[in-house]
Each structure stands twice: as structure tokens, then as C-alpha cells.
Design an enzyme around this catalytic site. Structure first.
Site, mmCIF file in Angstrom:
data_model
loop_
_atom_site.group_PDB
_atom_site.id
_atom_site.type_symbol
_atom_site.label_atom_id
_atom_site.label_comp_id
_atom_site.label_asym_id
_atom_site.label_seq_id
_atom_site.Cartn_x
_atom_site.Cartn_y
_atom_site.Cartn_z
ATOM 1 N NE ARG A 102 -54.832 -115.998 -94.696
ATOM 2 C CZ ARG A 102 -54.645 -117.320 -94.644
ATOM 3 N NH1 ARG A 102 -53.426 -117.817 -94.588
ATOM 4 N NH2 ARG A 102 -55.682 -118.137 -94.659
ATOM 5 C CG HIS A 129 -59.574 -119.010 -91.185
ATOM 6 N ND1 HIS A 129 -59.829 -118.392 -92.405
ATOM 7 C CD2 HIS A 129 -58.651 -119.984 -91.449
ATOM 8 C CE1 HIS A 129 -59.093 -118.969 -93.340
ATOM 9 N NE2 HIS A 129 -58.371 -119.935 -92.790
ATOM 10 C CD GLN A 132 -60.177 -124.089 -92.816
ATOM 11 O OE1 GLN A 132 -59.246 -123.605 -93.436
ATOM 12 N NE2 GLN A 132 -60.608 -125.323 -93.054
ATOM 13 C CG ASP A 223 -55.217 -124.183 -86.484
ATOM 14 O OD1 ASP A 223 -54.340 -124.507 -87.322
ATOM 15 O OD2 ASP A 223 -55.583 -123.002 -86.327
ATOM 16 C CB CYS A 263 -57.841 -125.252 -90.792
ATOM 17 S SG CYS A 263 -56.551 -124.774 -89.632
ATOM 18 N NE ARG A 291 -60.922 -122.379 -96.838
ATOM 19 C CZ ARG A 291 -59.844 -121.680 -96.466
ATOM 20 N NH1 ARG A 291 -58.814 -122.292 -95.926
ATOM 21 N NH2 ARG A 291 -59.809 -120.360 -96.580
HETATM 22 N N1 NVA Z 1 -54.567 -120.630 -86.694
HETATM 23 C C1 NVA Z 1 -53.764 -120.679 -87.894
HETATM 24 C C2 NVA Z 1 -54.615 -121.009 -89.088
HETATM 25 C C3 NVA Z 1 -53.872 -121.127 -90.371
HETATM 26 C C4 NVA Z 1 -54.772 -121.416 -91.523
HETATM 27 C C5 NVA Z 1 -53.047 -119.344 -88.080
HETATM 28 O O1 NVA Z 1 -53.679 -118.301 -87.856
HETATM 29 O O2 NVA Z 1 -51.882 -119.350 -88.433
HETATM 30 N N1 CP Z 2 -56.345 -123.312 -93.924
HETATM 31 C C1 CP Z 2 -55.834 -122.207 -94.492
HETATM 32 O O1 CP Z 2 -56.362 -121.086 -94.391
HETATM 33 O O2 CP Z 2 -54.715 -122.443 -95.235
HETATM 34 P P1 CP Z 2 -53.762 -121.347 -95.866
HETATM 35 O O3 CP Z 2 -53.095 -120.610 -94.739
HETATM 36 O O4 CP Z 2 -52.788 -122.137 -96.701
HETATM 37 O O5 CP Z 2 -54.588 -120.410 -96.705
#
Ligand code: NVA
Ligand code: CP
Length: 306
Positions: A102, A129, A132, A223, A263, A291
């Protein structure tokens, strides 16, 4: 899923339509516990951003497969002291069986994948992502029994989740509408790629009109308005995004059977109201659970679990 053994998942477009649908079938079987798979392998998690769901679901999925997980926060590795990705990737490749990353730049993930021969999985970048969306499609399939022909409307920021949703919907034959404020468009290359996959058989629609986009949709999705790494923009974004909130009024325009997905983490009163996220059409907790099942199917496939 022999075709996926040893493969990376950097973008949802790394899967073809058949592979994506087989992964969803495998996830369904694993969830029902009719099928149990085993692999004695080790997954590394290299996360440069916060995570609850992705971190825990990958970890539990690996434990349930009989494997192990090492949590490699950049601060406790030499990555934080500037060891090149090219070197880190070649070293981790010698210890681990798979690596979930990540991070911010998609390019960083791609460099890891170029230098490590083990499967590298995108656990969220600024661009995509994909894990997800595996869970999202599983949740939609559970509700409607099918995916092809349904319409998903995403309302909000044209971010990583929106990008992967466009690819995912196109791959499974769903129509996708993205309603976003001017200046916050999804990635242009991914829009093109999604349209190429959809091949004029389904719609990949971009609009600034959330109400028109919500009309008749089977799935309403949103989101956060400011993703991780965009915290300083949050105050400027909020007024611009206000018309793009999923409220009961917006939901009333969708199909009466529609479900609402997010998400998570959610900001109640911003991109979604308390009434909608806690309401009868919300499937966000099933979605979060999925997930685990979807990523277990993915790990089992790339690691060749038996
Ligand atoms: N768009 C959000 C998703 C978090 C799971 C981010 O990148 O922070
Ligand atoms: N939806 C998602 O990826 O959640 P986290 O950021 O908690 O992993």
C-alpha cells in the site's frame, strides 16, 4: 485458478473478464466453507499508509489458508532510510512468497513488481484499489445473483476506488456512471481502458450530475472526498463536493431494490449521511467482510493453494 499462479495484481485490468469472474466464484465457495484450501506460504505487508480492513483481512486470509504474514511497516525496515526499492524488492523476493503493498505512486508498486519475481499485490495506491473492487463485486453478486447488465453509480471524487470500479464494472459487463465535481475526474487513461474493455456493450459514463447518474441505478457507491495524502485539501474540497453526498433524497432516485456501498472508512455527514449508511439499503458491513473472502481467493490463486 492455475492461470493466476505467480501473477501480480497491480491493476484490476491485470485480470481478464473470465479470470475475474472465476475469482468471484472461488471467493463464494471459500465463504460458504464448502471448499477449504491450504498453502504453507509467507505474505509480506508493506504499507506506507494507514489501513484497518486491508491489513486485517489479508492477515486473517493468510492465517486461514495455513500461511503466515510479516507486517513490514516502512519505518521498521531500511526503506525509511532510503534503501532503493530495486534492492528491497530483490531481497524480499528471496524470503517471501508474496508481497502486498500500500503506497502512494503506482510507479513505486510497478518498480517493486519489476524487481521481485514473487506475486506483488496492489493493496491501494493513489491510482487504484483493485482488492476493494473484488469485494464490492462479490457483494453485488450476492445481492442480485448476477452482475452483467446492472448499473453502478459512483458519486464523489474520481479517485483510486472510482478508477478500479470503472475497470471492474467493464470487465463483468456492468454499466458504470461516475458523477464527480469539475476538476476531480477519474484518471483519463483508465477511463479509456475501461471503455475499450466495455467495447460499446456497456456504458462507462462520466457526468457532473449526481441526480441523473443515480436514476434507476442498482448500486450507489461513494468514498471519502479527500483520500489519504490529500488531507490538506480537505477544507477546500468540502464545499465543492457537497452536492455529491449520498443522501436519502439521492437514494430515492435509484432502483427501489438498490444497495449502497462504501469502501470505508466513512465520514458521516460528508460523502454519506448517517441515515443512508445505517439504513436498510446499506450493505457496507457485508462489503467489508467480503474483503476477507475475496482476498483469500486471490492469495490462494496466486500462491497455488491446494
Ligand atoms: N480513496 C481512499 C480509500 C481508502 C480505503 C483513500 O485512498 O484514502
Ligand atoms: N477500504 C479499505 O481499504 O480500508 P482500509 O484503509 O481500512 O484498509
Amino acid at each position: 485458478m492455475a492461470a493466476l499462479i505467480g501473477r501480480d495484481l497491480l491493476s484490476l485490468a491485470d485480470l481478464n473478464s473470465g479470470e475475474l469472474q472465476e475469482l468471484l466464484e472461488l471467493a463464494t465457495e471459500l465463504k460458504s466453507e464448502k471448499l477449504k484450501l491450504h498453502c504453507n506460504k509467507v505474505l509480506g505487508l508493506l504499507f506506507s499508509k494507514a489501513s484497518t480492513r486491508t491489513r486485517v483481512s489479508f492477515t486473517v486470509a493468510m492465517y486461514q489458508l495455513g500461511g503466515q504474514v510479516i507486517d513490514l511497516h516502512p519505518n521498521v525496515t531500511q526503506v525509511s532510510r532510503g534503501e532503493p526499492i530495486q534492492d528491497t524488492a530483490r531481497v524480499l523476493d528471496r524470503y517471501l512468497d508474496a508481497l502486498a503493498i500500500r503506497t502512494f505512486a503506482q510507479q513505486e508498486l510497478e518498480t517493486f513488481a519489476n524487481y521481485a519475481k514473487i506475486p506483488v499485490i496492489n493493496a491501494l495506491t493513489d491510482l487504484e484499489h483493485p482488492c476493494q473492487i473484488l469485494a464490492d463485486l462479490l457483494t453485488i453478486q450476492e445481492k442480485f445473483g448476477t452482475l452483467a447488465g446492472l448499473t453502478l453509480t459512483y458519486v464523489g471524487d474520481g479517485n483510486n476506488v472510482a478508477n478500479s470500479l470503472m475497470l471492474g464494472c467493464a470487465l463483468v459487463g456492468m454499466n458504470v456512471r461516475i458523477a464527480f465535481p469539475s476538476g476531480y475526474s477519474p484518471d483519463a487513461e483508465i477511463v479509456e481502458k475501461s471503455r475499450a474493455i466495455a467495447n460499446n456493450k456497456t456504458e462507462v459514463l462520466l457526468t457532473h450530475d449526481p441526480e441523473a447518474a443515480a436514476k434507476g441505478a442498482s448500486v450507489l457507491y461513494t468514498d471519502v472526498w479527500a483520500s489519504m495524502g490529500q488531507e490538506t485539501e480537505a477544507n477546500n474540497r468540502f464545499p465543492v463536493f457537497q452536492p455529491y453526498q449520498i443522501s436519502e433524497q439521492l437514494l430515492s432516485l435509484a432502483d427501489p431494490e438498490a444497495i449502497v456501498l462504501h469502501c470505508l472508512p466513512a465520514h458521516r455527514g460528508e460523502e454519506i449521511t448517517e441515515q443512508v449508511i445505517e439504513g436498510s439499503q446499506s450493505r457496507v458491513w457485508d462489503q467489508a467482510e467480503n474483503r476477507l473472502h475475496a482476498q483469500k481467493a486471490l492469495l490462494a490463486s496466486v500462491l497455488g493453494a491446494k
